[in-house]
Design an enzyme around this catalytic site. Structure first.
Site, short mmCIF file in Angstrom:
data_model
loop_
_atom_site.label_atom_id
_atom_site.label_comp_id
_atom_site.label_asym_id
_atom_site.label_seq_id
_atom_site.Cartn_x
_atom_site.Cartn_y
_atom_site.Cartn_z
N LYS A 93 41.03 78.05 5.88
CA LYS A 93 40.89 76.94 6.88
C LYS A 93 39.93 76.90 7.78
O LYS A 93 39.80 75.98 8.45
CB LYS A 93 42.18 77.11 7.54
CG LYS A 93 43.65 77.53 6.76
CD LYS A 93 44.62 77.82 7.74
CE LYS A 93 45.90 78.33 7.08
NZ LYS A 93 46.95 78.97 8.00
N GLU A 100 31.04 76.17 3.45
CA GLU A 100 31.67 77.42 3.98
C GLU A 100 31.48 77.66 5.46
O GLU A 100 30.56 77.13 6.01
CB GLU A 100 31.09 78.53 3.38
CG GLU A 100 32.06 79.27 2.38
CD GLU A 100 32.93 80.07 2.93
OE1 GLU A 100 33.62 79.90 3.90
OE2 GLU A 100 33.41 81.03 2.26
N ASP A 101 32.57 78.20 6.19
CA ASP A 101 32.53 78.53 7.51
C ASP A 101 31.58 79.53 7.97
O ASP A 101 30.45 79.41 8.47
CB ASP A 101 33.73 78.80 8.30
CG ASP A 101 34.53 79.97 7.61
OD1 ASP A 101 34.03 80.58 6.26
OD2 ASP A 101 35.92 80.10 7.90
N ASP A 152 29.82 86.77 5.27
CA ASP A 152 29.96 88.06 5.99
C ASP A 152 29.34 88.88 4.87
O ASP A 152 28.11 89.05 4.57
CB ASP A 152 31.25 88.21 6.49
CG ASP A 152 31.35 89.72 7.13
OD1 ASP A 152 30.16 90.56 7.23
OD2 ASP A 152 32.23 90.12 7.54
N LYS A 198 26.15 86.21 8.37
CA LYS A 198 25.71 87.69 9.16
C LYS A 198 24.99 88.31 8.21
O LYS A 198 24.78 88.07 7.06
CB LYS A 198 27.18 88.23 9.09
CG LYS A 198 28.19 87.69 10.14
CD LYS A 198 29.40 88.68 10.41
CE LYS A 198 30.36 88.12 10.83
NZ LYS A 198 31.68 89.02 10.78
N PHE A 222 32.45 90.09 15.16
CA PHE A 222 33.58 89.41 14.69
C PHE A 222 33.52 88.13 15.49
O PHE A 222 33.76 88.42 16.66
CB PHE A 222 34.87 90.24 14.53
CG PHE A 222 35.97 89.51 14.03
CD1 PHE A 222 36.06 89.42 12.48
CD2 PHE A 222 36.96 88.61 14.61
CE1 PHE A 222 37.03 88.76 11.98
CE2 PHE A 222 37.93 87.88 14.04
CZ PHE A 222 38.04 87.71 12.57
N VAL A 223 33.45 86.97 14.97
CA VAL A 223 33.45 85.79 15.94
C VAL A 223 34.67 84.95 15.39
O VAL A 223 35.28 84.88 14.55
CB VAL A 223 32.13 85.05 15.66
CG1 VAL A 223 30.78 85.76 16.10
CG2 VAL A 223 32.04 84.54 14.31
N ASP A 234 39.44 82.22 12.90
CA ASP A 234 40.29 82.57 13.69
C ASP A 234 40.46 83.85 13.74
O ASP A 234 39.88 84.58 13.00
CB ASP A 234 41.69 81.87 13.06
CG ASP A 234 42.06 82.86 11.84
OD1 ASP A 234 40.89 83.01 10.94
OD2 ASP A 234 43.05 83.37 11.46
N ARG A 256 41.20 78.95 16.52
CA ARG A 256 40.43 78.05 15.80
C ARG A 256 39.99 76.58 16.47
O ARG A 256 38.78 76.09 16.01
CB ARG A 256 41.13 77.46 14.70
CG ARG A 256 41.85 78.39 13.81
CD ARG A 256 42.16 77.68 12.41
NE ARG A 256 42.81 78.54 11.58
CZ ARG A 256 42.33 79.26 10.61
NH1 ARG A 256 41.28 79.31 10.70
NH2 ARG A 256 43.08 80.07 9.90
P1 5GP Z 1 33.18 87.65 2.97
O1 5GP Z 1 33.59 88.04 1.78
O2 5GP Z 1 31.65 87.20 2.88
O3 5GP Z 1 32.76 89.17 3.73
O4 5GP Z 1 34.15 87.11 3.78
C1 5GP Z 1 34.16 85.63 4.15
C2 5GP Z 1 35.28 85.39 4.66
O5 5GP Z 1 35.87 86.09 5.87
C3 5GP Z 1 35.08 83.95 5.64
O6 5GP Z 1 35.20 83.06 4.82
C4 5GP Z 1 35.92 84.07 6.86
O7 5GP Z 1 37.08 83.38 6.48
C5 5GP Z 1 36.05 85.71 6.99
N1 5GP Z 1 35.09 85.96 8.12
C6 5GP Z 1 34.15 86.57 7.95
N2 5GP Z 1 33.30 86.99 8.98
C7 5GP Z 1 34.22 86.59 10.06
C8 5GP Z 1 34.32 86.58 11.54
O8 5GP Z 1 33.36 87.00 12.25
N3 5GP Z 1 35.20 85.92 11.91
C9 5GP Z 1 36.16 85.33 11.31
N4 5GP Z 1 37.14 84.71 11.95
N5 5GP Z 1 36.41 85.30 10.01
C10 5GP Z 1 35.38 85.99 9.35
#
Ligand code: 5GP
Length: 180
Positions: free
Chosen positions: A44, A100-101, A104, A132, A153-154, A160, A166
């Site tokens: 979302k 993508e939002d 990480d 990140k 963590f943002v 969210d 959100r």
């Molecule tokens: P990754 O697999 O790249 O570690 O994580 C990706 C997903 O984790 C993102 O699409 C998001 O939903 C969530 N995510 C990663 N970092 C953050 C953060 O700082 N804040 C939030 N709210 N979600 C995050």
């Protein structure tokens, strides 16, 4: 409005967000001119980004959505990805841009890229609003990136924590105590 003590430093202000979304959309409009563009929004967290970005494009495009599991209500990526909602339509032969939002560890995106590449799109690229530093852990490149942010963590602008925050118009750090 009462001040939320769980919210820390603002990482990206609302007007900077909006300006950057316009810039990214201008770049994508140039790059995809004359092509059949399909945006894939990742639910979302990307809802506001997809909506603002799509409206800022000066070219025609379609949009579809996928929902995948990420952190649940914890704040660390497990690397285990599950499709909660798949696309409505086939993407074979389409020019696909994943919206993508945040990237990480990059594990979610890596899974998504592998999965979608198997469906034979004409091209497959990524537009991530936030990135990140640890995303270098896995070797993947997002072609379009809004902002490189610190490893915190943002929340806000779609992001969210346990389904809260959100709707904030900016991106802010969630304090450690809130995530314990
Ligand atoms: P990754 O697999 O790249 O570690 O994580 C990706 C997903 O984790 C993102 O699409 C998001 O939903 C969530 N995510 C990663 N970092 C953050 C953060 O700082 N804040 C939030 N709210 N979600 C995050």
């Amino acid at each position: 409005m009462t001040q939320d003590l769980n919210l820390g430093e603002v990482i990206v202000e609302s007007d900077a967000l909006q300006r950057r979304v316009q810039e990214l959309a201008a770049e994508v409009s140039r790059d995809y001119a004359g092509r059949d563009l399909l945006l894939i929004g990742v639910l979302k967290g990307a809802i506001f980004f997809v909506a603002d970005f799509m409206r800022a494009l000066s070219i025609e495009c379609e949009v579809d959505f996928m929902a995948i599991s990420s952190y649940g209500s914890s704040t660390k990526s497990s690397g285990v990805v599950r499709i909660l909602k798949d696309l409505d339509a086939a993407i074979e032969g389409r020019h696909v841009l994943i919206v993508e939002d945040i990237v990480d560890s990059g594990l979610t995106l890596q899974y998504l890229l592998r999965n979608l590449a198997g469906r034979k799109p004409a091209s497959l690229e990524v537009c991530a609003l936030l990135r990140k530093p640890v995303s270098r852990e896995v070797d993947l490149e997002a072609r379009y990136v809004g902002f490189d942010i610190p490893d915190r963590f943002v929340v806000g602008y779609g992001l969210d924590h346990a389904e809260r925050y959100r709707a904030l118009p900016y991106v802010a750090v969630l304090t450690e105590s809130a995530t314990e």
